[in-house]
Structure formats: structure tokens, C-alpha cells
Scaffold this active site. Structure first.
Site, PDB file in Angstrom:
ATOM      1  N   HIS A 230      -0.850  -0.207   5.733  1.00 50.90           N
ATOM      2  CA  HIS A 230      -1.288   0.793   6.721  1.00 50.90           C
ATOM      3  C   HIS A 230      -0.290   1.938   6.927  1.00 50.90           C
ATOM      4  O   HIS A 230       0.195   2.168   8.016  1.00 50.90           O
ATOM      5  CB  HIS A 230      -1.605   0.115   8.068  1.00 50.90           C
ATOM      6  CG  HIS A 230      -2.593  -1.006   7.942  1.00 50.90           C
ATOM      7  ND1 HIS A 230      -2.923  -1.850   8.971  1.00 50.90           N
ATOM      8  CD2 HIS A 230      -3.327  -1.430   6.880  1.00 50.90           C
ATOM      9  CE1 HIS A 230      -3.804  -2.731   8.563  1.00 50.90           C
ATOM     10  NE2 HIS A 230      -4.059  -2.501   7.284  1.00 50.90           N
TER      11      HIS A 230
ATOM     12  N   GLU B 259     -14.462   3.038  10.633  1.00 52.94           N
ATOM     13  CA  GLU B 259     -14.967   4.085  11.534  1.00 52.94           C
ATOM     14  C   GLU B 259     -14.992   5.482  10.914  1.00 52.94           C
ATOM     15  O   GLU B 259     -14.134   5.835  10.110  1.00 52.94           O
ATOM     16  CB  GLU B 259     -14.084   4.152  12.796  1.00 52.94           C
ATOM     17  CG  GLU B 259     -14.130   2.877  13.615  1.00 52.94           C
ATOM     18  CD  GLU B 259     -13.310   2.948  14.893  1.00 52.94           C
ATOM     19  OE1 GLU B 259     -12.678   4.002  15.148  1.00 52.94           O
ATOM     20  OE2 GLU B 259     -13.315   1.944  15.628  1.00 52.94           O
TER      21      GLU B 259
ATOM     22  N   GLN C 250       0.819  -1.215   0.000  1.00 53.93           N
ATOM     23  CA  GLN C 250       0.000   0.000   0.000  1.00 53.93           C
ATOM     24  C   GLN C 250       0.855   1.268   0.000  1.00 53.93           C
ATOM     25  O   GLN C 250       0.336   2.369   0.074  1.00 53.93           O
ATOM     26  CB  GLN C 250      -0.922  -0.009   1.229  1.00 53.93           C
ATOM     27  CG  GLN C 250      -1.891  -1.173   1.220  1.00 53.93           C
ATOM     28  CD  GLN C 250      -2.613  -1.370   2.552  1.00 53.93           C
ATOM     29  OE1 GLN C 250      -2.457  -0.596   3.483  1.00 53.93           O
ATOM     30  NE2 GLN C 250      -3.417  -2.421   2.629  1.00 53.93           N
TER      31      GLN C 250
ATOM     32  N   TYR D 272      -9.305 -10.718   9.315  1.00 54.10           N
ATOM     33  CA  TYR D 272      -9.666 -11.136   7.960  1.00 54.10           C
ATOM     34  C   TYR D 272      -9.931 -12.628   7.884  1.00 54.10           C
ATOM     35  O   TYR D 272     -10.723 -13.096   7.094  1.00 54.10           O
ATOM     36  CB  TYR D 272      -8.553 -10.773   6.973  1.00 54.10           C
ATOM     37  CG  TYR D 272      -8.456  -9.299   6.726  1.00 54.10           C
ATOM     38  CD1 TYR D 272      -9.507  -8.620   6.117  1.00 54.10           C
ATOM     39  CD2 TYR D 272      -7.342  -8.578   7.102  1.00 54.10           C
ATOM     40  CE1 TYR D 272      -9.437  -7.258   5.894  1.00 54.10           C
ATOM     41  CE2 TYR D 272      -7.262  -7.218   6.884  1.00 54.10           C
ATOM     42  CZ  TYR D 272      -8.309  -6.558   6.279  1.00 54.10           C
ATOM     43  OH  TYR D 272      -8.244  -5.220   6.061  1.00 54.10           O
TER      44      TYR D 272
ATOM     45  N   TYR E  54      -8.641   6.298  20.521  1.00 51.14           N
ATOM     46  CA  TYR E  54      -9.759   5.777  19.737  1.00 51.14           C
ATOM     47  C   TYR E  54      -9.870   4.254  19.793  1.00 51.14           C
ATOM     48  O   TYR E  54     -10.681   3.659  19.109  1.00 51.14           O
ATOM     49  CB  TYR E  54      -9.713   6.342  18.311  1.00 51.14           C
ATOM     50  CG  TYR E  54     -10.049   7.823  18.346  1.00 51.14           C
ATOM     51  CD1 TYR E  54     -11.354   8.263  18.150  1.00 51.14           C
ATOM     52  CD2 TYR E  54      -9.093   8.770  18.700  1.00 51.14           C
ATOM     53  CE1 TYR E  54     -11.685   9.601  18.281  1.00 51.14           C
ATOM     54  CE2 TYR E  54      -9.401  10.107  18.831  1.00 51.14           C
ATOM     55  CZ  TYR E  54     -10.711  10.525  18.624  1.00 51.14           C
ATOM     56  OH  TYR E  54     -11.042  11.849  18.775  1.00 51.14           O
TER      57      TYR E  54
END
Ligand code: HEC
Length: 479
Positions: free
Chosen positions: A259, A352, A197, A373, A362
Site C-alpha cells: 500500500h 471504491e 508492492q 482477506y 473517506y
């Protein structure tokens, strides 16, 4: 090579027509039970069912996404190699491991299902976008105006004072478009770790750009064979970046391919807020001694504001503004209230929508509405003292990416509604708010493609960037 990037929209529409025809003529001949699912016997769950439940959320129903560099090459992969990847996963690319939840028999059957049934069906389901001339939504009709095409994964966009559009591509290239025409690549962009990513991420201008010329670029930096999310500021001289200054680099370095975050947003006082994901290591998000799984706040030159919440906390990274985040990829200030809103990817479920406040936790991974997953439980807890609840959570996951508030003047009917992209469902969600609560969601642009970026342009229009084939379009209200 650059010539090849000029895929015209007409070309795309011709391709839709041809593929639509191939699709119709091929579906008439299929429909009987597949060889792989017939072969799965005894206590094994059927391969097609396993694929649908465990793989399709990322790979699509026909392996049309994340198939290495090329889906046809993947279909030529030896079956035992594919079984190994399914069993062990691939840390660097973000492919999870399924060895703990699939029997060897099931792993074998899923690989066979991909290499036979899916391979056969795949060509008939090649994806191409197509929109009607006028799109009706609950509150407003609009049309699509494509402004950039021939891209891969358009990660971020920003507008120079003369209206030129800069688009950052995950691959590490920065494109310049003028009046919908490709002008060339920006030279001397930072070197990126374009793996999984990671790559060239968000791009934004300093609020006082006209005075100081600073452009901010987020990217995954390759330092130490893997690196982490970094932010550079630089100035544009012709088509070249100069005066480059690296003002932030997340610690620690890791070879993980997932991430990275990284969305940036300036507030009205020139503080730069940005997100860094937990880099595939959930405990990072609760550990203040690293940068991962956090929203940060810094001055425009990278120095640390004295009133950041953890500047006096021993061993804490002083740039941290909030923590307990998984992978935030939507970040924007509400144009009227000035409140910072965020979206982040949950695991399987539990995406979220949050309001970001100073020093608040959080909860990831101590509390979450999602599961792993592979179907295993992360935690039974969704609520804990000292941890903030989301304003809204999406289960199943929409995989929210990109976020912008609709400009009240350009779209009075959508004034200050949140627009979020969905990577997994390939659409856009319009969220209307009642103060700090969600009033309702409307799904727009179904089958737009994997929506990677959403921004409000300097002309007030909402701009949407979609992946592979990558293009950028804006939404123009129709009377
Ligand atoms: C969380 C998202 C996610 C899920 C769920 C997932 N994958 Fe993957 N998978 C990936 C990513 C990302 C890659 C790396 C692709 C790349 O290299 O571009 C990958 C790679 C692969 C590859 C190798 C492709 C190649 O050409 O190298 C195979 C095979 C594969 N996945 C099969 C599966 C199967 C079967 C399942 C379900 C049991 C599954 N994946 C579930 C994200 C996922």
C-alpha cells in the site's frame, strides 16, 4: 541482458499456440479427484475450496501470480516452510496470515494441495495474452497496437514532447521507447525499495514541461531499511536524470511491503495531487499526524499551499488534502469538469470509486464494504456521519489500478468515460458517467493480464500497461 528484453509479439503468439496445445492435451488426462482433497478428513474444509476462497484472488487459480521470484522455485519449497508462511504471513511482502482462520490440519492440506495438484496443473495454465484483430465494444470497435514489450511490471508512463515514451518499471528501471523501439534505460533514477508492492512507481511531466523540463517520479524510498513513498523531480539530460530534488517523503518509515499508493496528477493551476496508501496499517488512514492513507496536494516545488485544509490543525501533516483512504492507485482529473476522481483498493471486497474533495474523510477503516482477506470482519459499518460514501463500490474486488479519462476527440463514443485496470480479473473496465454517478460499466480486454497502468498519451490514445510478461499497448479505433 537488454537483448533478452526484446521479446517480440510474434514470440508471444507462438508461445500461446504451443501452450494452448499443451493445455488441450493435458486436460484430457486429468479430472479425477485430487490426492490432497481426498486426504482432508474430519471437520476440515476441502483444501481446493480453501485455496479458491482465500488464495486465488491474489495468486490466481494456479499460483501463477506472487509466487516469490519464480513459481517453479516455490513448488520446490519444503512443505513445512510453506505451512509456516500460510500460518504467519510475511509482513514485508504483503502475504497475509491465515493462522487465525485455518486449523493446523487445513493449513497442512492447503500447502499439500499447492505442492501436488496445483503444481501438476500449473504448467498447463501458463498465461499468455492474445487478442483478436478487431475488438468490438458496446460503442466502438478498436484494435490493439503494442508499443513496448519485454517489461516486468510497467507502473507508470509519460510522453516527452518528441513523442518518446518513458515507462517506469516497479523493479526500479526507467525505460525509453521511440517509435515502439527500446532506446535504453534512463540513468541515475532514484534508488528504490523494490520489495512487495514497492519500487519505481508513477511518472509524470510538469504541465509546463516545455518551459521548465521538470519530470516527477514517485517511488518507494529505502531510507531507514524500509522507508516510504517519496516524490522526486528531476530534468532529463540526454538519457540521464540531473538536478534531482526530493520534494516529498511520506512519514513514518515502515518495513511493510504493501500500500504505497502512488499515483500523481497535476491540475490546471500546477498543483500536484498524489496518493499514499496506509502502508498495511489501517489506523494510519484516520490519523492526520502521518502521511499514509491520504491524498496530498503540494506546489510543484514541494512547498505547501496556504489554503490546504489542515495547515492550521495541530499535529496534522499540512500536505493532506483528503484522508480515510486504503490504497488509492487510480487518480485523474475529469477533462471537462476538472473534478478529481480516484479509485482505491478495498480489502476483500469494497474497492471504491470516489470523487476527491478538500478536507473530506473517506472512512477507511471506520467504514468499508469489504472484509479482511482471511474472512474476518473489519467493521459492521458501511455508513457513518462525517464520512463520505463512494460513488461506486466493487464487491467482489476488481483490484483497480491505473485510471484515465478517454479523450473526447480520439474516442467520441467513449468521450470522458473512465478506464480502470483490474489487477485481479485481468481486464479493463470502461465506466460511463451521468454527471457524478455511474451510468454503466463495460468489461473490455478480458484476459489482457494484470492491468497495472492506464494513461492517455500525448497523441490522445489510451495506453494500457500489463504485467509479467509486461508490455504496453494503445487502443486504436477502427472505422
Ligand atoms: C492479499 C493477497 C494475498 C492473498 C489473499 C494470499 N497471498 Fe500468498 N502471497 C501474497 C504475496 C504478495 C506474496 C509474496 C510474493 C513475492 O514474494 O513476490 C505471497 C507469498 C506466498 C507464498 C510464498 C511464495 C514464495 O515463493 O516465497 C506462499 C506459499 C503463499 N503466498 C501462499 C498463499 C496461500 C496458500 C494463500 C491462501 C490461504 C495465500 N497465499 C493468500 C499475497 C497473497
Amino acid at each position: 541482458m537488454l537483448e533478452k528484453r526484446h521479446i517480440t509479439l510474434t514470440g508471444i503468439f507462438t508461445a500461446i499456440a504451443v501452450l494452448g496445445w499443451v493445455f488441450l492435451s493435458s486436460t484430457t488426462s486429468s479430472g479425477c479427484a485430487s490426492p490432497a482433497s481426498q486426504q482432508s478428513n474430519n471437520n476440515s474444509r476441502p483444501a481446493a475450496e480453501l485455496y479458491e476462497n482465500y488464495c486465488a484472488s491474489c495468486h490466481g487459480m494456479y499460483m501463477e501470480r506472487f509466487a516469490g521470484a519464480d513459481r517453479q522455485a516455490m513448488f520446490a519449497m519444503p512443505q513445512n516452510e510453506m505451512e509456516r508462511i500460510i500460518r504467519e504471513g510475511e509482513y514485508e511482502t504483503g502475504m497475509p496470515a491465515f493462522g487465525d482462520v485455518f486449523s493446523d490440519e487445513e493449513t497442512k492440506a492447503v500447502a499439500e494441495h499447492i505442492l501436488t495438484d496445483i503444481k501438476e496443473e500449473a504448467n498447463a495454465h501458463e498465461y499468455r495474452p492474445g487478442f483478436p484483430e478487431v475488438i468490438e465494444s458496446d460503442a466502438l470497435s478498436f484494435r490493439i497496437d503494442t508499443v513496448a514489450s519485454g517489461l516486468g511490471i510497467p507502473w507508470g508512463m509519460t510522453w516527452l514532447p518528441d513523442g518518446d515514451l518513458l515507462v517506469s518499471e516497479r523493479s526500479g528501471q526507467l525505460f525509453r521507447f521511440k517509435d515502439k523501439t527500446f532506446q535504453g534505460l534512463i540513468e541515475d533514477v532514484p534508488e528504490v525499495y523494490a520489495n512487495g508492492q514497492g519500487g519505481l512507481l508513477d511518472i509524470t511531466l510538469h504541465p509546463d514541461y516545455e518551459d521548465n523540463g521538470w519530470i516527477y517520479i514517485a517511488y518507494s524510498e529505502p531510507e531507514g531499511n524500509g522507508g516510504n513513498t517519496a516524490i522526486m523531480r528531476a530534468k532529463l539530460y540526454g538519457n540521464k536524470l540531473i538536478n534531482k530534488e526530493k520534494i516529498f517523503k511520506a512519514q513514518p518509515n515502515t518495513r511493510s511491503g504493501v500500500h504505497f499508493g502512488c499515483q500523481m496528477a497535476f491540475d490546471n493551476n500546477n498543483y500536484l495531487f498524489f496518493s499514499v496508501g496506509e502502508r498495511g496499517n489501517p489506523p494510519n488512514a484516520q490519523d492526520l499526524s502521518n502521511h499514509c492513507g491520504k491524498i496530498h496536494r503540494i506546489h510543484d516545488d514541494g512547498t505547501i499551499p496556504e489554503d490546504n485544509p489542515f495547515v492550521d490543525t495541530k499535529d496534522a501533516m499540512p500536505s493532506i488534502w483528503s484522508y480515510g483512504h486504503r490504497n488509492p492507485q487510480g487518480l485523474a482529473f475529469h477533462p471537462e469538469t476538472g473534478v478529481l476522481w480516484e479509485t482505491e483498493h478495498g480489502p476483500k471486497g469494497g474497492d471504491e470509486l470516489n470523487i476527491i474533495q478538500k478536507g473530506v474523510n473517506y472512512g477507511w477503516p471506520e467504514i468499508t464494504y469489504g472484509i479482511n482477506y482471511n474472512g474476518t470482519i473489519i467493521t459492521e459499518d458501511t455508513v457513518k456521519a462525517g464520512m463520505e460514501q463512494p460513488v461506486y463500490q466493487w464487491t467482489p474486488s476488481i483490484a483497480p489500478c491505473g485510471m484515465a479519462f478517454a479523450d473526447a476527440e480520439t474516442y467520441p463514443q467513449w468521450a470522458n468515460d473512465i478506464f480502470s485496470g483490474s489487477l485481479s480479473f485481468r481486464y479493463v473496465v470502461r465506466t460511463s458517467l451521468d454527471n457524478q454517478h455511474v451510468e454503466k460499466h463495460e468489461i473490455l480486454l478480458r484476459e489482457a493480464g494484470r492491468v497495472r497502468s492506464i494513461e492517455t498519451g500525448s497523441d490522445g490514445y489510451l495506453y494500457i500497461g500489463v504485467e509479467n510478461p509486461g508490455y504496453v499497448f494503445r487502443l486504436i479505433p477502427v472505422k
